[in-house]
Design a protein around this motif. Structure first.
Motif, PDB file in Angstrom:
ATOM      1  N   LEU A  49      26.446  27.277  13.714  1.00  0.00           N
ATOM      2  CA  LEU A  49      25.204  26.677  14.217  1.00  0.00           C
ATOM      3  C   LEU A  49      24.276  26.350  13.053  1.00  0.00           C
ATOM      4  O   LEU A  49      23.683  25.269  12.997  1.00  0.00           O
ATOM      5  CB  LEU A  49      24.522  27.607  15.225  1.00  0.00           C
ATOM      6  N   HIS A  50      24.146  27.284  12.124  1.00  0.00           N
ATOM      7  CA  HIS A  50      23.328  27.082  10.927  1.00  0.00           C
ATOM      8  C   HIS A  50      23.799  25.834  10.175  1.00  0.00           C
ATOM      9  O   HIS A  50      23.001  24.973   9.813  1.00  0.00           O
ATOM     10  CB  HIS A  50      23.397  28.314  10.022  1.00  0.00           C
ATOM     11  N   GLN A  51      25.096  25.755   9.959  1.00  0.00           N
ATOM     12  CA  GLN A  51      25.669  24.616   9.236  1.00  0.00           C
ATOM     13  C   GLN A  51      25.373  23.304   9.965  1.00  0.00           C
ATOM     14  O   GLN A  51      24.956  22.316   9.340  1.00  0.00           O
ATOM     15  CB  GLN A  51      27.173  24.806   9.097  1.00  0.00           C
ATOM     16  N   ASN A  52      25.564  23.289  11.279  1.00  0.00           N
ATOM     17  CA  ASN A  52      25.304  22.074  12.056  1.00  0.00           C
ATOM     18  C   ASN A  52      23.826  21.677  12.020  1.00  0.00           C
ATOM     19  O   ASN A  52      23.497  20.497  11.904  1.00  0.00           O
ATOM     20  CB  ASN A  52      25.771  22.240  13.495  1.00  0.00           C
ATOM     21  N   LEU A  53      22.945  22.664  12.118  1.00  0.00           N
ATOM     22  CA  LEU A  53      21.510  22.376  12.070  1.00  0.00           C
ATOM     23  C   LEU A  53      21.101  21.835  10.702  1.00  0.00           C
ATOM     24  O   LEU A  53      20.314  20.889  10.614  1.00  0.00           O
ATOM     25  CB  LEU A  53      20.706  23.630  12.426  1.00  0.00           C
ATOM     26  N   MET A  54      21.636  22.429   9.653  1.00  0.00           N
ATOM     27  CA  MET A  54      21.283  21.961   8.305  1.00  0.00           C
ATOM     28  C   MET A  54      21.819  20.552   8.054  1.00  0.00           C
ATOM     29  O   MET A  54      21.134  19.725   7.446  1.00  0.00           O
ATOM     30  CB  MET A  54      21.787  22.934   7.242  1.00  0.00           C
ATOM     31  N   THR A  55      23.019  20.275   8.529  1.00  0.00           N
ATOM     32  CA  THR A  55      23.577  18.922   8.403  1.00  0.00           C
ATOM     33  C   THR A  55      22.694  17.934   9.168  1.00  0.00           C
ATOM     34  O   THR A  55      22.400  16.837   8.675  1.00  0.00           O
ATOM     35  CB  THR A  55      25.027  18.876   8.905  1.00  0.00           C
ATOM     36  N   THR A  56      22.251  18.326  10.351  1.00  0.00           N
ATOM     37  CA  THR A  56      21.357  17.479  11.140  1.00  0.00           C
ATOM     38  C   THR A  56      20.049  17.237  10.397  1.00  0.00           C
ATOM     39  O   THR A  56      19.532  16.112  10.389  1.00  0.00           O
ATOM     40  CB  THR A  56      21.086  18.117  12.521  1.00  0.00           C
ATOM     41  N   CYS A  57      19.524  18.263   9.743  1.00  0.00           N
ATOM     42  CA  CYS A  57      18.285  18.102   8.960  1.00  0.00           C
ATOM     43  C   CYS A  57      18.472  17.094   7.831  1.00  0.00           C
ATOM     44  O   CYS A  57      17.569  16.278   7.558  1.00  0.00           O
ATOM     45  CB  CYS A  57      17.814  19.447   8.403  1.00  0.00           C
ATOM     46  N   ILE A  58      19.610  17.118   7.189  1.00  0.00           N
ATOM     47  CA  ILE A  58      19.881  16.154   6.116  1.00  0.00           C
ATOM     48  C   ILE A  58      19.965  14.745   6.698  1.00  0.00           C
ATOM     49  O   ILE A  58      19.370  13.802   6.154  1.00  0.00           O
ATOM     50  CB  ILE A  58      21.152  16.531   5.337  1.00  0.00           C
ATOM     51  N   VAL A  59      20.660  14.594   7.810  1.00  0.00           N
ATOM     52  CA  VAL A  59      20.770  13.279   8.457  1.00  0.00           C
ATOM     53  C   VAL A  59      19.385  12.779   8.869  1.00  0.00           C
ATOM     54  O   VAL A  59      19.043  11.609   8.652  1.00  0.00           O
ATOM     55  CB  VAL A  59      21.734  13.336   9.661  1.00  0.00           C
ATOM     56  N   LEU A  60      18.583  13.653   9.449  1.00  0.00           N
ATOM     57  CA  LEU A  60      17.226  13.269   9.848  1.00  0.00           C
ATOM     58  C   LEU A  60      16.389  12.857   8.636  1.00  0.00           C
ATOM     59  O   LEU A  60      15.606  11.904   8.715  1.00  0.00           O
ATOM     60  CB  LEU A  60      16.541  14.409  10.603  1.00  0.00           C
ATOM     61  N   SER A  61      16.551  13.562   7.530  1.00  0.00           N
ATOM     62  CA  SER A  61      15.795  13.229   6.323  1.00  0.00           C
ATOM     63  C   SER A  61      16.191  11.852   5.782  1.00  0.00           C
ATOM     64  O   SER A  61      15.341  11.085   5.337  1.00  0.00           O
ATOM     65  CB  SER A  61      15.992  14.299   5.251  1.00  0.00           C
ATOM     66  N   VAL A  62      17.478  11.545   5.842  1.00  0.00           N
ATOM     67  CA  VAL A  62      17.942  10.217   5.417  1.00  0.00           C
ATOM     68  C   VAL A  62      17.396   9.150   6.363  1.00  0.00           C
ATOM     69  O   VAL A  62      16.908   8.101   5.923  1.00  0.00           O
ATOM     70  CB  VAL A  62      19.485  10.159   5.338  1.00  0.00           C
ATOM     71  N   LEU A  63      17.446   9.421   7.661  1.00  0.00           N
ATOM     72  CA  LEU A  63      16.907   8.498   8.655  1.00  0.00           C
ATOM     73  C   LEU A  63      15.416   8.266   8.425  1.00  0.00           C
ATOM     74  O   LEU A  63      14.934   7.123   8.471  1.00  0.00           O
ATOM     75  CB  LEU A  63      17.169   9.057  10.055  1.00  0.00           C
ATOM     76  N   PHE A  64      14.676   9.348   8.178  1.00  0.00           N
ATOM     77  CA  PHE A  64      13.255   9.225   7.845  1.00  0.00           C
ATOM     78  C   PHE A  64      13.064   8.289   6.659  1.00  0.00           C
ATOM     79  O   PHE A  64      12.233   7.386   6.695  1.00  0.00           O
ATOM     80  CB  PHE A  64      12.646  10.594   7.514  1.00  0.00           C
ATOM     81  N   LEU A  65      13.819   8.521   5.608  1.00  0.00           N
ATOM     82  CA  LEU A  65      13.658   7.744   4.383  1.00  0.00           C
ATOM     83  C   LEU A  65      13.919   6.262   4.624  1.00  0.00           C
ATOM     84  O   LEU A  65      13.163   5.407   4.147  1.00  0.00           O
ATOM     85  CB  LEU A  65      14.579   8.291   3.297  1.00  0.00           C
ATOM     86  N   VAL A  66      14.960   5.947   5.371  1.00  0.00           N
ATOM     87  CA  VAL A  66      15.272   4.551   5.680  1.00  0.00           C
ATOM     88  C   VAL A  66      14.117   3.910   6.458  1.00  0.00           C
ATOM     89  O   VAL A  66      13.674   2.796   6.138  1.00  0.00           O
ATOM     90  CB  VAL A  66      16.600   4.445   6.461  1.00  0.00           C
ATOM     91  N   MET A  67      13.606   4.603   7.461  1.00  0.00           N
ATOM     92  CA  MET A  67      12.493   4.067   8.257  1.00  0.00           C
ATOM     93  C   MET A  67      11.230   3.923   7.428  1.00  0.00           C
ATOM     94  O   MET A  67      10.497   2.940   7.558  1.00  0.00           O
ATOM     95  CB  MET A  67      12.224   4.965   9.465  1.00  0.00           C
ATOM     96  N   TYR A  68      10.960   4.914   6.600  1.00  0.00           N
ATOM     97  CA  TYR A  68       9.768   4.893   5.754  1.00  0.00           C
ATOM     98  C   TYR A  68       9.792   3.687   4.822  1.00  0.00           C
ATOM     99  O   TYR A  68       8.810   2.956   4.707  1.00  0.00           O
ATOM    100  CB  TYR A  68       9.697   6.201   4.958  1.00  0.00           C
ATOM    101  N   VAL A  69      10.921   3.457   4.178  1.00  0.00           N
ATOM    102  CA  VAL A  69      11.055   2.321   3.259  1.00  0.00           C
ATOM    103  C   VAL A  69      10.966   1.011   4.046  1.00  0.00           C
ATOM    104  O   VAL A  69      10.279   0.074   3.624  1.00  0.00           O
ATOM    105  CB  VAL A  69      12.369   2.415   2.454  1.00  0.00           C
ATOM    106  N   ALA A  70      11.641   0.931   5.202  1.00  0.00           N
ATOM    107  CA  ALA A  70      11.596  -0.291   6.019  1.00  0.00           C
ATOM    108  C   ALA A  70      10.162  -0.607   6.433  1.00  0.00           C
ATOM    109  O   ALA A  70       9.731  -1.769   6.369  1.00  0.00           O
ATOM    110  CB  ALA A  70      12.490  -0.128   7.250  1.00  0.00           C
ATOM    111  N   TYR A  71       9.421   0.407   6.841  1.00  0.00           N
ATOM    112  CA  TYR A  71       8.018   0.194   7.222  1.00  0.00           C
ATOM    113  C   TYR A  71       7.228  -0.375   6.047  1.00  0.00           C
ATOM    114  O   TYR A  71       6.500  -1.362   6.186  1.00  0.00           O
ATOM    115  CB  TYR A  71       7.384   1.507   7.711  1.00  0.00           C
TER     116      TYR A  71
END
Length: 177
Positions: A72-94
Motif C-alpha cells: 500500500l505504501h509503495q502504491n501510494l508513493m507511486t501515485t504521489c509521484i504521478v500526481l506531482s508529474v501531472l501537477f507539473l504538466v498542468m502548471y507549465v501548460a497554464y
C-alpha cells in the motif's frame, strides 16, 4: 562492481540529469507564451487540488508503512509521484497560455505570501532529487538507506504539497477567470 551497485550508479546518473533538466525546462517553458491559444485558466484549482491530494496521500503512505503495509505504501508513493508529474504538466501548460497573476494583498500578508511562495518554489526544486533517490533506494531494496533519506524527503515534499495549496488559496481572489 556488483549488479546492484551498477544499477544504483545508473539510477544516480539519471536522477542527476532529471534533477537538472526539469527545473531548467520548466524555467524555459515558463517564459514561453503559446499565441492564439485559449488560456487554460481553469487549471489552477485543479492543480491546487492535486497538491492537496498529494499531501493527503503522503500522510496515508507514512501511516501505511508504519502499520506494515508495504505494498500500500509503495502504491501510494507511486501515485504521489504521478500526481506531482501531472501537477507539473498542468502548471507549465497554464503558464504557457496565461499571464501570471500578481498577488494583490497588502501589508504583512504580502510578506507572508512571498515567503511561502519563495520557499515553495525553492523546495520544489530540492525535492526532485530527494524523491527520486528515496524511490530508487526502495526500488533497489536498500530499505535502511531508503528510510534514512525518507525522513528528510517526507517533510519537504509535504511542505511543498501543502504550500502549493496555500499559495493557490492566497492568490485565487486575484485570478481573472
Amino acid at each position: 562492481m556488483d549488479q546492484l551497485a551498477l544499477k544504483e550508479k545508473r539510477f544516480n546518473r539519471y536522477i542527476t540529469i532529471i534533477s537538472i533538466v526539469i527545473p531548467v525546462v520548466v524555467a524555459v517553458l515558463f517564459g514561453i507564451r503559446i499565441p492564439d491559444v485559449e488560456p487554460l485558466g481553469f487549471l489552477p484549482p485543479i492543480y491546487a487540488t492535486i497538491n492537496g491530494l498529494t499531501a493527503v496521500l503522503l500522510i496515508a503512505a507514512v501511516l501505511a508503512i508504519k502499520n506494515g503495509k508495504q505494498k500500500l505504501h509503495q502504491n501510494l508513493m507511486t501515485t504521489c509521484i504521478v500526481l506531482s508529474v501531472l501537477f507539473l504538466v498542468m502548471y507549465v501548460a497554464y503558464h504557457m497560455t496565461s499571464d501570471s497573476t500578481p498577488y494583490g494583498g497588502e501589508g504583512v500578508m504580502r510578506y507572508v505570501y512571498f515567503f511561502i511562495l519563495i520557499t515553495h518554489i525553492m523546495l520544489s526544486i530540492v525535492i526532485i532529487p530527494l524523491v527520486l533517490k528515496t524511490y530508487a533506494r526502495a526500488y533497489l531494496k536498500k530499505y535502511e538507506e531508503h528510510r534514512k533519506i525518507a525522513r528528510i524527503t517526507f517533510p519537504i515534499w509535504l511542505y511543498v504539497a501543502v504550500t502549493g495549496v496555500v499559495v493557490y488559496l492566497m492568490i485565487s481572489p486575484y485570478y481573472n477567470y
